[in-house]
Motif scaffolding. Structure first.
Motif, short mmCIF file in Angstrom:
data_model
loop_
_atom_site.label_atom_id
_atom_site.label_comp_id
_atom_site.label_asym_id
_atom_site.label_seq_id
_atom_site.Cartn_x
_atom_site.Cartn_y
_atom_site.Cartn_z
N SER A 98 0.82 -1.22 0.00
CA SER A 98 0.00 0.00 0.00
C SER A 98 0.85 1.27 0.00
N THR B 26 3.50 -5.17 -6.34
CA THR B 26 2.84 -3.87 -6.17
C THR B 26 3.82 -2.70 -6.30
N THR C 186 1.08 2.28 -3.49
CA THR C 186 -0.17 2.55 -4.20
C THR C 186 -0.83 3.85 -3.75
N GLY D 285 -9.39 -3.41 -1.92
CA GLY D 285 -9.15 -3.51 -0.47
C GLY D 285 -9.89 -4.66 0.19
#
Length: 190
Positions: free
Chosen positions: A50, A121, A53, A77
């Motif tokens: 995260s 990610t 992101t 999420g």
């Protein structure tokens, strides 16, 4: 008297071929701590992802051309929250049988796929502003490796605890779907 040695010989041979039984040596407290640790590690991977992101979902990703089957951002999420919980429970179930042959190797594959999950990610979201479309292609390669690692993990888990493999099935379906999204974004924006 002549039958006694043959019965003992049969039992001895049978015991050598039979898979070891899973003794319940773990206390409930130790087992509970292990489950919490599996959850913490999985959600730690989520938190790490995260970080890359946060700025980029509303940044370059918001303006990127996406495939028609791209889901709304709000879906990611909740889906990942459930998937990380299922992954953790699956690994914990195998860990509880870690004395069985192949269990440690299965957990090694679990760690390997988790590491691939952790790096996808930041490469996909975080590297795009730095190297552009090449980041999307690199991330697509990583997610294919992740797909393979999850399949191997599932096969290894199935030998130890079949339900653990089934708990990874939704994760596999999701990352296969994510693979199509990754390649779609690479093609459209790379």
């Amino acid at each position: 008297m002549s039958t006694a040695p043959s019965i003992r010989a049969y039992r001895s041979e049978h015991d050598r071929r039979a898979p070891p039984r899973s003794p319940r040596r773990d206390s409930a407290a130790r087992s509970g701590v292990a489950l919490v640790l599996f959850l913490v590690i999985a959600y730690g991977v989520a938190a790490f992802g995260s970080l890359s992101t946060i700025d980029n979902v509303d940044g370059w990703y918001a303006g990127a051309e996406k495939v028609a089957w791209n889901p709304p951002n709000v879906l990611f999420g909740p889906v990942w929250t459930v998937l990380y919980a299922l992954m953790s429970i699956a690994a914990w179930l195998v860990w509880r049988r870690r004395e069985l042959p192949g269990a440690k190797a299965a957990l090694g594959w679990y760690v390997a796929q988790l590491a691939l999950n952790a790096i996808w990610t930041p490469v996909f979201f975080g590297a795009y502003p730095l190297i552009g479309g090449a980041a999307l292609w690199i991330a697509s390669g990583i997610i294919v490796a992740l797909d393979v690692a999850v399949v191997i993990t599932m096969l290894r888990f199935a030998r130890i605890r079949p339900v653990a493999a089934w708990l990874l099935a939704p994760y596999l379906v999701w990352i296969l779907y994510a693979t199509t999204l990754s390649f779609g974004l690479a093609v459209l924006n790379g």
